[in-house]
Structures are given as structure tokens and as C-alpha cells.
Design a protein around this motif. Structure first.
Motif, mmCIF file in Angstrom:
data_model
loop_
_atom_site.group_PDB
_atom_site.id
_atom_site.type_symbol
_atom_site.label_atom_id
_atom_site.label_comp_id
_atom_site.label_asym_id
_atom_site.label_seq_id
_atom_site.Cartn_x
_atom_site.Cartn_y
_atom_site.Cartn_z
ATOM 1 N N LEU A 20 0.834 -1.187 0.000
ATOM 2 C CA LEU A 20 0.000 0.000 0.000
ATOM 3 C C LEU A 20 0.877 1.248 0.000
ATOM 4 N N SER A 21 0.382 2.282 -0.652
ATOM 5 C CA SER A 21 1.075 3.572 -0.669
ATOM 6 C C SER A 21 0.125 4.662 -0.197
ATOM 7 N N CYS A 22 0.689 5.681 0.433
ATOM 8 C CA CYS A 22 -0.092 6.830 0.874
ATOM 9 C C CYS A 22 0.707 8.076 0.541
ATOM 10 N N ALA A 23 0.202 8.844 -0.396
ATOM 11 C CA ALA A 23 0.880 10.065 -0.826
ATOM 12 C C ALA A 23 0.238 11.262 -0.140
ATOM 13 N N ALA A 24 1.096 12.135 0.402
ATOM 14 C CA ALA A 24 0.616 13.307 1.131
ATOM 15 C C ALA A 24 0.847 14.567 0.311
ATOM 16 N N LYS A 76 7.144 12.251 -0.164
ATOM 17 C CA LYS A 76 6.010 12.492 0.739
ATOM 18 C C LYS A 76 5.069 11.288 0.749
ATOM 19 N N THR A 77 5.630 10.135 0.862
ATOM 20 C CA THR A 77 4.849 8.905 0.758
ATOM 21 C C THR A 77 5.227 7.938 1.874
ATOM 22 N N VAL A 78 4.214 7.286 2.419
ATOM 23 C CA VAL A 78 4.426 6.216 3.383
ATOM 24 C C VAL A 78 3.874 4.926 2.782
ATOM 25 N N TYR A 79 4.542 3.822 3.070
ATOM 26 C CA TYR A 79 4.195 2.539 2.482
ATOM 27 C C TYR A 79 3.856 1.519 3.566
ATOM 28 N N LEU A 80 3.086 0.526 3.173
ATOM 29 C CA LEU A 80 2.845 -0.619 4.043
ATOM 30 C C LEU A 80 3.009 -1.870 3.190
#
Length: 113
Positions: A20-24, A76-80
Motif C-alpha cells: 500500500l502507498s499513501c501520498a501526502a 512524501k509517501t508512506v508505504y505498508l
């Protein structure tokens, strides 16, 4: 206005992996503690993993050894990274700036044979 946009969910079989990726949209992203939560139908939202600005991580017992949270401050991204997925991992996964009311829209993860 701060926005978080998750992606990478889908339908997989038990034992498979997803990232999963989360871009801020916000800066300075590198200063925020970021987290991943999940919510299964009929259940409360559960904290899955967090990562501090220095990279210190914490995990729920149910995902330790299988999930890895990471971040790329330049993007600016967090991953899971989710490995060895189980049917009980099925949920909507949300990205959050910890201690704020800033959430992404969620991404569905379904683990089923």
C-alpha cells in the motif's frame, strides 16, 4: 488543505503480498508521525503500524513479522508492505497523520481463496 491518498489495495489469495502507498500533499511531511489503520466490517478502526520522522516503527501484534511500514520523505509517501496475508487481514486500510484528524479515503484489501 492537507490530503492523503492511498493506493495499492486489491484482492489476493492467502499467503500473497500487497504494498500500500499513501501520498501526502502536505509539507513538511518529514516531520509527521505517520500511521496505517484498518477497519473490518462491523469492527472498530485498529492501528496497524506507525513510523516516526526518524524511522522508528511500531506494529500491532497481529501483523508483526509480516507487515513493514516505511517512508520516503522526498516523495512524501508512506508505504505498508504486507506479506503472508491472511483472511483476517481483510479490511479497509487508512493512512493517517498521527494525532490529527487527517485521513485518507481508504483502500480495500481482501484476502480470500
Amino acid at each position: 488543505q492537507v490530503q492523503l491518498v492511498e493506493s495499492g489495495g486489491g484482492l489476493v489469495q492467502p499467503g500473497e503480498s500487497l504494498r500500500l502507498s499513501c501520498a501526502a500533499s502536505t509539507s513538511p511531511f518529514s516531520l509527521y508521525v505517520m500511521g496505517w489503520y484498518r477497519q473490518a466490517p462491523g469492527e472498530q478502526r485498529q492501528l496497524v503500524a506507525t513510523i516516526t520522522r526518524s524511522g522508528t516503527t511500531n506494529y500491532a501484534d497481529s501483523v508483526k513479522g509480516r507487515f513493514t511500514i516505511s517512508r520516503d520523505n522526498a516523495k512524501k509517501t508512506v508505504y505498508l508492505q504486507m506479506n503472508s496475508l491472511k483472511p483476517e487481514d481483510t479490511a479497509v486500510y487508512y493512512c493517517n497523520i498521527i494525532s490529527t484528524n487527517v485521513w485518507g479515503q481508504g483502500t480495500q484489501v481482501t484476502v480470500s481463496s
